[in-house]
Design an enzyme around this catalytic site. Structure first.
Site, PDB file in Angstrom:
ATOM      1  N   ASP A 189     -10.763 -10.597  15.309  1.00 37.86           N
ATOM      2  CA  ASP A 189     -12.162 -10.308  15.630  1.00 37.86           C
ATOM      3  C   ASP A 189     -12.339 -10.371  17.140  1.00 37.86           C
ATOM      4  O   ASP A 189     -12.397 -11.447  17.729  1.00 37.86           O
ATOM      5  CB  ASP A 189     -13.062 -11.337  14.922  1.00 37.86           C
ATOM      6  CG  ASP A 189     -14.545 -11.009  15.078  1.00 37.86           C
ATOM      7  OD1 ASP A 189     -14.857 -10.032  15.798  1.00 37.86           O
ATOM      8  OD2 ASP A 189     -15.364 -11.719  14.477  1.00 37.86           O
ATOM      9  N   ASN A 240     -20.405  -7.082  16.324  1.00 39.89           N
ATOM     10  CA  ASN A 240     -20.412  -5.972  15.357  1.00 39.89           C
ATOM     11  C   ASN A 240     -20.167  -6.443  13.922  1.00 39.89           C
ATOM     12  O   ASN A 240     -20.058  -5.630  13.008  1.00 39.89           O
ATOM     13  CB  ASN A 240     -19.394  -4.886  15.767  1.00 39.89           C
ATOM     14  CG  ASN A 240     -17.973  -5.424  15.842  1.00 39.89           C
ATOM     15  OD1 ASN A 240     -17.660  -6.467  15.265  1.00 39.89           O
ATOM     16  ND2 ASN A 240     -17.113  -4.716  16.563  1.00 39.89           N
ATOM     17  N   ILE A 292      -5.052  13.647 -10.917  1.00 40.22           N
ATOM     18  CA  ILE A 292      -5.629  14.437  -9.818  1.00 40.22           C
ATOM     19  C   ILE A 292      -7.135  14.636  -9.983  1.00 40.22           C
ATOM     20  O   ILE A 292      -7.900  14.464  -9.037  1.00 40.22           O
ATOM     21  CB  ILE A 292      -4.933  15.826  -9.721  1.00 40.22           C
ATOM     22  CG1 ILE A 292      -3.464  15.655  -9.349  1.00 40.22           C
ATOM     23  CG2 ILE A 292      -5.644  16.719  -8.696  1.00 40.22           C
ATOM     24  CD1 ILE A 292      -2.656  16.940  -9.383  1.00 40.22           C
ATOM     25  N   LEU A 312     -10.280   7.788  -9.823  1.00 43.06           N
ATOM     26  CA  LEU A 312      -9.333   6.705  -9.567  1.00 43.06           C
ATOM     27  C   LEU A 312     -10.124   5.390  -9.545  1.00 43.06           C
ATOM     28  O   LEU A 312     -10.950   5.190  -8.651  1.00 43.06           O
ATOM     29  CB  LEU A 312      -8.661   6.988  -8.221  1.00 43.06           C
ATOM     30  CG  LEU A 312      -7.599   6.027  -7.719  1.00 43.06           C
ATOM     31  CD1 LEU A 312      -6.422   5.955  -8.674  1.00 43.06           C
ATOM     32  CD2 LEU A 312      -7.119   6.480  -6.335  1.00 43.06           C
ATOM     33  N   HIS A 371      -3.236  11.810  -6.251  1.00 43.74           N
ATOM     34  CA  HIS A 371      -4.507  12.091  -6.914  1.00 43.74           C
ATOM     35  C   HIS A 371      -5.243  13.290  -6.332  1.00 43.74           C
ATOM     36  O   HIS A 371      -6.431  13.463  -6.540  1.00 43.74           O
ATOM     37  CB  HIS A 371      -5.382  10.828  -6.884  1.00 43.74           C
ATOM     38  CG  HIS A 371      -4.629   9.653  -7.436  1.00 43.74           C
ATOM     39  ND1 HIS A 371      -4.381   9.515  -8.783  1.00 43.74           N
ATOM     40  CD2 HIS A 371      -3.994   8.624  -6.825  1.00 43.74           C
ATOM     41  CE1 HIS A 371      -3.655   8.423  -8.977  1.00 43.74           C
ATOM     42  NE2 HIS A 371      -3.397   7.868  -7.805  1.00 43.74           N
ATOM     43  N   HIS A 430      -0.441  -3.639   1.661  1.00 47.78           N
ATOM     44  CA  HIS A 430      -1.687  -4.227   1.178  1.00 47.78           C
ATOM     45  C   HIS A 430      -1.947  -4.036  -0.310  1.00 47.78           C
ATOM     46  O   HIS A 430      -2.940  -4.534  -0.831  1.00 47.78           O
ATOM     47  CB  HIS A 430      -2.849  -3.645   1.986  1.00 47.78           C
ATOM     48  CG  HIS A 430      -2.969  -2.148   1.840  1.00 47.78           C
ATOM     49  ND1 HIS A 430      -1.930  -1.293   2.097  1.00 47.78           N
ATOM     50  CD2 HIS A 430      -4.001  -1.369   1.449  1.00 47.78           C
ATOM     51  CE1 HIS A 430      -2.325  -0.049   1.861  1.00 47.78           C
ATOM     52  NE2 HIS A 430      -3.573  -0.069   1.472  1.00 47.78           N
ATOM     53  N   ASP A 431      -1.079  -3.275  -0.989  1.00 47.16           N
ATOM     54  CA  ASP A 431      -1.295  -3.041  -2.418  1.00 47.16           C
ATOM     55  C   ASP A 431      -0.298  -3.770  -3.305  1.00 47.16           C
ATOM     56  O   ASP A 431      -0.399  -3.704  -4.538  1.00 47.16           O
ATOM     57  CB  ASP A 431      -1.230  -1.529  -2.713  1.00 47.16           C
ATOM     58  CG  ASP A 431      -2.416  -0.784  -2.123  1.00 47.16           C
ATOM     59  OD1 ASP A 431      -3.520  -1.364  -2.087  1.00 47.16           O
ATOM     60  OD2 ASP A 431      -2.239   0.363  -1.687  1.00 47.16           O
TER      61      ASP A 431
HETATM   62  C1  NOJ Z   1      -4.400   3.406  -2.085  1.00 46.54           C
HETATM   63  C2  NOJ Z   1      -4.734   2.350  -1.122  1.00 46.54           C
HETATM   64  O1  NOJ Z   1      -3.615   1.895  -0.468  1.00 46.54           O
HETATM   65  C3  NOJ Z   1      -5.462   1.308  -1.915  1.00 46.54           C
HETATM   66  O2  NOJ Z   1      -5.554   0.131  -1.220  1.00 46.54           O
HETATM   67  C4  NOJ Z   1      -6.790   1.913  -2.261  1.00 46.54           C
HETATM   68  O3  NOJ Z   1      -7.578   1.029  -3.009  1.00 46.54           O
HETATM   69  C5  NOJ Z   1      -6.602   3.190  -3.076  1.00 46.54           C
HETATM   70  N1  NOJ Z   1      -5.592   4.037  -2.516  1.00 46.54           N
HETATM   71  C6  NOJ Z   1      -7.883   3.974  -3.174  1.00 46.54           C
HETATM   72  O4  NOJ Z   1      -8.260   4.430  -1.907  1.00 46.54           O
HETATM   73 CA    CA Z   2     -16.023  -8.064  14.799  1.00 47.91          CA
HETATM   74 CA    CA Z   3      -8.723  13.546  -7.020  1.00 49.78          CA
END
Ligand code: NOJ
Ligand code: CA
Ligand code: CA
Length: 754
Positions: free
Chosen positions: A60, A65, A219, A223, A262, A356-357
């Site tokens: 940060d 902001n 697709i 999602l 997708h 991150h997933d």
């Molecule tokens: C893939 C991204 O990496 C994920 O974090 C996200 O939630 C989905 N796509 C939808 O945007």
């Molecule tokens: Ca900030």
């Molecule tokens: Ca789509």
């Protein structure tokens, strides 16, 4: 008197020109280009190491902001935490990334997102994937001015900026009994464009949640409840093209495209081609998979859409290697081999070990720091462009989303892993084998491997043992290292991952033999020539092309060719047989412009250096005949016998007149039998077909209607023919020819088989 002076000055001028002429000629033939690892080379990332940042969670730098209200709570991983572009600028200025050897940052999608809580899951849009206005910045990350400062500061520090971008959807809108106040609305510069529930213009697809049971379903369905954009709608297509133009104009160097599984192949190819017309940046897509084996639709996207992919196959293999005893080092190497053959440009795929997933790497190995380090060594030395997820350098833990997106925990002092990353990132810039090289296994067993990366005279030898208990000794390794005195090779990692003191890497002069490598438990060695790049005036080095990026484009587009030993003076470049205009030339990077008048098709790129022989690029370059638009073709009344599917061959009239299609000649006489006789012409023909077409999307077309979205040139007379193919790959029937003409924007054309 006057005349005499005049004469004298003319003579002086002539003399001056004669003296200076060679200098001008010399200068004109100098390429005056930038090196391949220049920050200005946005077309290719081969020499870079990427660092992935979840912007909200990194640092940060400006608390003014920070969002207010219920979407902000630093104790809640589903809410905004305050990280922003100023925070990234501060860390660039502190030298954090430079000290790590990082030269590219992949940041969260910068566009304005909804600023309310998703009532279905209590989460905020801190991740950036719930767009509202693709033309405005996310105010929680900063102003447009902050974004410009970020790009400027990054570039001044030799760092590229890659943005995440999600052209598949806006925000969540589909879930039972939940009212979404934002209604998936889309804005343009603050003005409302569309809402999901009142969608007269068909800006969205209105199917239920994706079941992911087919490519088609993923697709056109929603999602996880996200409002799925109808990318084939001309306004949406134009909106997304103009939106990305805006961010390109702000100086970005690359784009990570979200959720490419997708979106239709055709729409994406058209959009990516638009990007390359605008600027040669590096584009890679996210095709999520938990598998390390191939998926034909995924491979096709990587090879033919013009973008690279995040290499989930590599990630999954590496994760299995350190968590699953039954997945051996040999299994890992099989994935390296399979991907090398599946991908036209395996060195352009983006490798990673966590993101991150998925759970952080340190978590899946239960905090075993050595395992994180060894996996990072594999990441930074294997083929592909490595991306390091923020915090991995500090062994951050975190299971699945959102625990894997916690606030960045900066290491108090330089961690051992940070040192490893820096050393290997620097090696990547000096040694061409990591950026462009092929891979060869030298020795292996269930736990350990010795492999080499090779590019011309450059080589890197990696030896790595994952076992926590076993020591392995490899002897007499024929490595293909260049035969030079052994003292010229060192372990780039010093004793960071090998402190046995037993290795002296005895390299025999004559036969490029590494006589012995001892790998203690959880150790690694990375052998490279002392200077990184092998430079020896006594050894003649060949010129070599390492990469061509982008891999497709239209006349006038810039394409960058990187490699080695192109020479100081401008030579020639050919796309197929056509000479390209050279925009800049250096020893490691040539920028060309695609000439007008080349017919659409795939061509080999060749470089003819001023001195030395012609060299060829490995992968073909696809020339597109003109600016692209997406087109949806629907064929009605195409009934098929069980198991048969509809495909199509769509070409321009001009192409058709030149080559015909040869379909009629290959319609099978015995369609119900597998034809064991090989017919190469038929096989080549089948490869040219697009499909199988889709037939299960209610709002578009269902059986016996079929449809497909493709990328085609603007203002062109086209010809399409549909065919039915049975499971034995026999063409059993072909439709008439249908003619249609494209205009300048997305369009749907419907035909009738009968
Ligand atoms: C893939 C991204 O990496 C994920 O974090 C996200 O939630 C989905 N796509 C939808 O945007
Ligand atoms: Ca900030
Ligand atoms: Ca789509």
């Amino acid at each position: 008197m006057k005349n005499k002076t005049k004469k004298l000055s003319i003579i002086a001028l002539i003399v001056a020109v004669i003296i200076l002429l060679p200098f001008f000629i010399y200068n004109a033939s100098l390429g005056k280009g930038m090196p391949a690892d220049s920050v200005e080379n946005s077309a290719s990332l081969n020499k870079d190491v990427i660092y992935q940042i979840v912007t909200d969670r990194f640092y940060d730098g400006n608390s003014t902001n920070n969002p207010t209200g219920d979407i902000f709570d630093k104790e809640d991983l589903k809410k905004y935490h305050g990280g922003d572009w100023q925070g990234i600028i501060d860390k660039i200025n502190e030298g954090y990334f430079t000290n790590l050897g990082i030269t590219a940052l992949w940041i969260s999608s910068p566009v304005e997102n909804i600023m309310t809580i998703d009532p279905s899951n209590g989460a905020s849009s801190y991740h950036g994937y719930w767009a509202k206005d693709f033309f405005r910045p996310n105010p929680a990350f900063g102003s447009l001015k902050d974004f410009q400062n970020l790009v400027k500061t990054a570039h001044e520090n030799g760092i590229k900026i890659i943005i995440d971008f999600a052209p598949n959807h806006t925000s969540t809108v589909v879930a039972d009994d939940v009212v979404f106040t934002e209604d998936g609305a889309l804005y343009r510069n603050g003005e409302l464009v569309a809402t999901y529930s009142k969608d007269e213009n068909k800006y969205y697809n209105h199917e239920k949640w994706a079941s992911h049971n087919s490519y088609e379903n993923g697709i056109y369905h929603s999602l996880f409840g996200l409002a799925d954009l109808n990318n084939l709608n001309p306004e949406i297509d134009t909106y997304l093209k103009e939106a990305i133009d805006k961010w390109l104009a702000l100086g970005i160097d690359g784009i990570r495209v979200d959720a490419v599984k997708h979106n239709s192949f055709g729409w994406q190819k058209n959009w990516i081609s638009h990007i390359y017309e605008n600027k040669a940046v590096f584009v890679f897509g996210e095709w999520f998979t938990a598998d390390s084996h191939s998926d034909k639709n995924m491979t096709k996207l990587a090879n033919d859409s013009g973008m690279s992919l995040l290499d989930f196959r590599f990630a999954n293999a590496t994760r299995a290697l350190f968590t699953d005893d039954s997945f051996t080092m040999e299994n890992f190497y099989e994935v390296i081999e399979e991907t090398a053959s599946d991908y036209d440009e395996v060195n352009d795929q983006i490798t990673f070990i966590d993101n991150h997933d998925i759970a952080r790497f340190a978590s899946i190995v239960d905090g075993d720091e050595k395992a994180v380090e060894l996996a990072t060594v594999l990441l930074l030395t294997s083929r592909g462009i490595p991306a390091i997820y923020y915090g991995t350098e500090n062994y951050m833990r975190g299971e699945k989303d959102p625990e894997n997106r916690a606030d960045m925990d900066f290491p108090p002092t330089t961690s051992r892993l940070s040192k490893i990353i820096r050393k290997l990132a620097n090696l990547r810039r000096r040694n061409y084998a990591l950026a462009y090289g092929t891979t060869k296994k030298i020795a292996s067993n269930d736990d350990a491997i010795v492999f080499g990366r090779y590019f011309g005279n450059d080589a890197v030898i990696v030896a790595l043992n994952r076992s926590k208990t076993e020591t392995y000794e490899f002897k007499d390794l024929y490595t293909d290292l260049l035969s030079v005195p052994s003292q010229d090779y060192t372990n780039v990692l010093d004793d960071l991952l090998d402190n046995s003191g037993k290795n002296d890497y005895i390299i025999s002069n004559k036969d490029t033999l590494v006589e012995r490598i001892i790998l203690e438990p959880q150790s690694a060695i990375v052998l490279a020539h002392t200077n990184g790049d092998f430079e020896d005036s006594t050894v003649k080095e060949e010129s070599l092309i390492g990469d061509v990026s982008p891999s497709m484009g239209i006349a006038g587009n810039t394409v960058s060719i990187s490699g080695k030993n192109f020479g100081k003076f401008k030579g020639k470049v050919f796309v197929g047989g056509t000479k390209a205009k050279i925009l800049s030339w250096s020893d490691t990077l040539i920028n060309i412009s695609i000439a007008k008048g080349i017919e659409a098709g795939k061509y080999q790129i060749k470089v003819e250096p001023k001195k030395g022989k012609i060299i060829e690029a490995k992968a073909d370059f696809e020339v597109l005949s003109a600016k692209q638009i997406p087109v949806r073709l629907i064929i009605n009344n195409a009934e098929c016998e069980a198991g048969a599917k509809v495909y199509m061959l769509c070409q321009s009239q001009a192409q058709y007149e030149k080559t015909g299609d040869k379909i009629s000649e290959h319609i099978s006489e015995n369609p119900d039998e597998m034809n064991f006789e090989q017919d190469p012409e038929k096989e080549a023909l089948i490869k040219k077909f697009t499909g199988p077409l889709f037939n299960e999307t209610k709002s578009i077309a269902v059986y016996p209607s079929w449809f497909y979205d493709i990328s085609v040139p603007v203002n062109t007379d086209m010809k399409v023919r549909f065919v039915k193919i049975n499971p034995y790959d026999e063409i059993i029937e072909a439709s008439d020819y249908f003619d249609f003409s494209t205009g300048e924007e997305a369009e749907t054309f419907t035909f009738d088989w009968k």
